[in-house]
Design a protein around this motif. Sequence first.
Motif, PDB file in Angstrom:
ATOM      1  N   TYR A 184     -11.007  -0.285   1.808  1.00 18.51           N
ATOM      2  CA  TYR A 184     -10.228  -0.551   0.962  1.00 18.51           C
ATOM      3  C   TYR A 184     -10.135  -1.094   0.230  1.00 18.51           C
ATOM      4  O   TYR A 184     -10.972  -2.423   0.146  1.00 18.51           O
ATOM      5  N   THR A 185      -9.270  -0.784  -1.285  1.00 15.73           N
ATOM      6  CA  THR A 185      -8.952  -1.956  -2.266  1.00 15.73           C
ATOM      7  C   THR A 185      -7.712  -1.998  -2.121  1.00 15.73           C
ATOM      8  O   THR A 185      -6.438  -1.704  -1.666  1.00 15.73           O
ATOM      9  N   LEU A 186      -7.729  -3.521  -2.729  1.00  9.57           N
ATOM     10  CA  LEU A 186      -5.964  -4.531  -2.975  1.00  9.57           C
ATOM     11  C   LEU A 186      -5.287  -4.236  -3.921  1.00  9.57           C
ATOM     12  O   LEU A 186      -5.636  -3.738  -4.764  1.00  9.57           O
ATOM     13  N   VAL A 187      -4.464  -3.780  -3.304  1.00  8.80           N
ATOM     14  CA  VAL A 187      -3.410  -3.693  -4.338  1.00  8.80           C
ATOM     15  C   VAL A 187      -2.113  -4.374  -4.499  1.00  8.80           C
ATOM     16  O   VAL A 187      -1.011  -4.448  -5.171  1.00  8.80           O
ATOM     17  N   GLY A 237      -6.933   4.601   2.129  1.00 10.00           N
ATOM     18  CA  GLY A 237      -7.274   3.494   1.337  1.00 10.00           C
ATOM     19  C   GLY A 237      -6.712   1.807   0.358  1.00 10.00           C
ATOM     20  O   GLY A 237      -7.715   1.924  -0.164  1.00 10.00           O
ATOM     21  N   GLU A 238      -5.569   1.836   0.422  1.00  7.63           N
ATOM     22  CA  GLU A 238      -4.813   0.237   0.088  1.00  7.63           C
ATOM     23  C   GLU A 238      -5.017  -0.464   1.177  1.00  7.63           C
ATOM     24  O   GLU A 238      -4.137  -0.260   2.359  1.00  7.63           O
ATOM     25  N   THR A 285      -6.949  -8.741  -6.605  1.00  9.98           N
ATOM     26  CA  THR A 285      -6.416  -7.540  -6.405  1.00  9.98           C
ATOM     27  C   THR A 285      -7.225  -6.482  -7.126  1.00  9.98           C
ATOM     28  O   THR A 285      -7.510  -6.960  -8.287  1.00  9.98           O
ATOM     29  N   THR A 301     -12.518  -4.510  -3.062  1.00  6.85           N
ATOM     30  CA  THR A 301     -12.716  -4.150  -1.993  1.00  6.85           C
ATOM     31  C   THR A 301     -12.834  -5.042  -0.669  1.00  6.85           C
ATOM     32  O   THR A 301     -13.296  -5.805  -0.788  1.00  6.85           O
ATOM     33  N   PRO A 321       0.632  -1.627   0.248  1.00  8.28           N
ATOM     34  CA  PRO A 321      -0.149  -0.011  -0.298  1.00  8.28           C
ATOM     35  C   PRO A 321       0.351   1.109   0.376  1.00  8.28           C
ATOM     36  O   PRO A 321       2.038   1.318   0.712  1.00  8.28           O
TER      37      PRO A 321
END
Length: 847
Positions: free
Chosen positions: A171-174, A139-140, A155, A158, A135
């Motif tokens: 959170y957004t998966l990165v 938000g990540e 990936t 959310t 991250p």
Amino acid sequence: MLRTVLAGLRAHTRRLVATLIAVVLGVGFVAGTLIFGDTARAGFYDTFARLAQNVDVAVLAPTGSGGQPELLTDAQLAAVRAVPGVAGADGRSSGPLALLDPAGRPITNFSRVGVGLSTDGDPRTRPFDIDGRVPAGPGEAVLDTETASHQRYHTGDTVVVVDAAGARHSYTLVGLIDFGVSKTYSGSTVVGLPAAELAALTGVRGYDEITVTAAGGVAQDVLAGQVQAALGSGPRVSTGDQRRTDLADEATSVATEFTSALLVFGVISLVVAAFVIYNTFAILLAQRIRETALLRCLGATRRQVFTATLAEAALIGTVGAAGGILFGIGVAYALFGLLNDAVHANLPAHAVVVGTGPVLAGLGIGLGVTVVAALLPALRATRTSPLAALRELPTAVVTGRVRRIVRAVAALLAVGAGIAVTVVGSGTSDSQAATFTIVAGGVLAFLGALIAAPLYIGAVTAAVGRPVAAVLGTPAKVAVANARRNPGRTATTTATLMIGIGLIALCSVLLGSLQATAEDQLVGHYPVDYAMAGVRYDNDHQAAIPAAFAQQLRARPEFSGVAQAREGSGQLDGARAVIAAVDPSAYGTLITPATASGTHALDAGTVVVSSANRVTQHLRVGDSVTVTVGPRTQTLTVAGTAPLAIPGIEQIDALVSWDRFTDLAGPGDDTVVLAKAAPQVSATSSRDALDQVATSYPLLEISSIADLTSDLATQINALLALFGGLLGTAVLIALFGIANTLSLSVVERTRESATMRAIGLTRAQLRATLLIEALLMGVVGAVIGIGFGLVYGPLIVRAQFGAVGPIVVVPWGWLAGLVALAAAAAAAAAVLPARRAAKASIGGVWP
């Protein structure tokens, strides 16, 4: 004599194959267990050492006054970075963090939430690999691959986590992180976040560990000393090498526990193999009376005969042990799969490690067991007179009257001692001591039964064979006569099955009773359909359930009853205890303790204490006890004793009234909420209603009693399959023993078989005779072994769980299946000997 031994082995190779296989199996289990232990330890070492990869110095948080580690601070991290020779230093933080599944419910492992992990720092010292990236800001997040696979996250998706206050955060998966073979977080969700974001969610402000990389040319031990000097005596500083070793040492205790438990089953297999070896040599040497006598006529001394017999056993033991070690490598592989699949042991994968320890142990055990088992037959062989070569001798050994008396006395002493020890254990109040004593008494009694077996095995075989003979006629009658003619041999052969089947029967009674008792506690004493509890963050922190949740459930027509329960840590007469209370609308209806003495009724001045806890077992009805919860203390009177249990609360030492608990602990939220569906409401409808209410409470874990009992049954069945598989090795060795005994008896009965053929017995009838004889031995061994399990299984159950009123279950269908399986397997083991016997020529009746 050496040439004679080698010639004898060549001449009797086929007769000794089953004995060799018994040695291979027995040694293979023990050697395989030791190889498994070494391999598991190596796997744990690699696994946990990964957490400190590329680390030159590790700084660990000091242990606080309560036994919990204190966190390292930013100031200490800055002090480490300022030490000369430090190329880089990073802090690792972690804390409990609840992750929601796609349906919005918390993902837990044994009611515990997952872990939040900081992802900042030097990529070289990360304890994980990453697919994607870490991250970069708020938000990540990243997620562990195991959870992502189970919950089907990818990936770009959310994910939602919940902080300790119950607020949701998206959170957004990165990226997805992989810990390799490491099982540090196995079963728990791991969400990776920047340190600042993690601190905001969990409230954790500080570091569990500081990892340090050294500048070029700086030794680890020198740098560790400088870092320790900079930080003072509080934090614990170690080199990277020492940290990796410490992590591995902490983990390998798990492998040691598994290895110790598995060795018990290995010893059982060796004992059974020893019976097979003894029986083989006893029969072989009885058949070689004339051969041994001829050796004596040619000048062989008793010592030479004795040494030759032991040499023969030593050669078999050495070859069998070598084969057992090779077989043990396969056993080690099988144990990994069995333990990971059956009991979810989460053992790390690793290439098989074959060290000198298991090899030497396998060779020593195989050689030692074989030689010791052959000692008594070897001693008997030395008594052969040279004149025995000049006359016909029966090959069967006739037990003399004196020997029978000695055997009977020894058996009575062993059985008597076993019964006495069992009675003492049954009267012991301490459940652990009682169980251990009863098991010791059972071992003594079983030993006595084995010693006395030649005295009663003939009668038992006749009783079992009588109905078989009535149906199958002459072959069955001959089979019964053969089994009775040499009761010593029959007893030794069936003893191997008695041990294996008896232990399987014992385990089935224990596990079946455990399952029934647990289900009775869940369903009988607490007739509810659902149990809701807050998720756990650690041993001392569990999310509370707002009282509004229970009120909303009561307003739903799908539920006929709702119970609230609270619990808190306190003291009883100064001893640490867990105090609980149930709201008065449900106490006595949804929750009714089964009192062991007194009454379960509660008022403002009474308490019900646990009948199954050492803290309270000395208390009696009418006693006064001081109850403390938080800062407040009151003296109450014991109204009754009962096995106290509420789904969702691990342990309860005392139960007080709802108002009294409020006086002691003050008003607060609930620990557990129980609900019962209304009549005529389907399980689907009640669950939908429950989920609708629970949507507003993300830190709530829902369990249905049906799910709990189903999970329990699954675990019990898995354990039964595990024990059955481990004990199956002993049963397999026993079946080889039966095959060997019958193969040798075919040689011994060559003239008898020819005579029976001469008087009209067909080849098919002769084959049937040996098959029925094997079947009878299988049934008799299984029945006697099961009888032992039926006696001692319930005794152990009552000793271990007597305080909760155990339900003893005898799985008759399972036991009947064991008897049928033993009979069929024994008959199958006799197929080849029976075919060989049927080939006997009628001309073999004449010399």
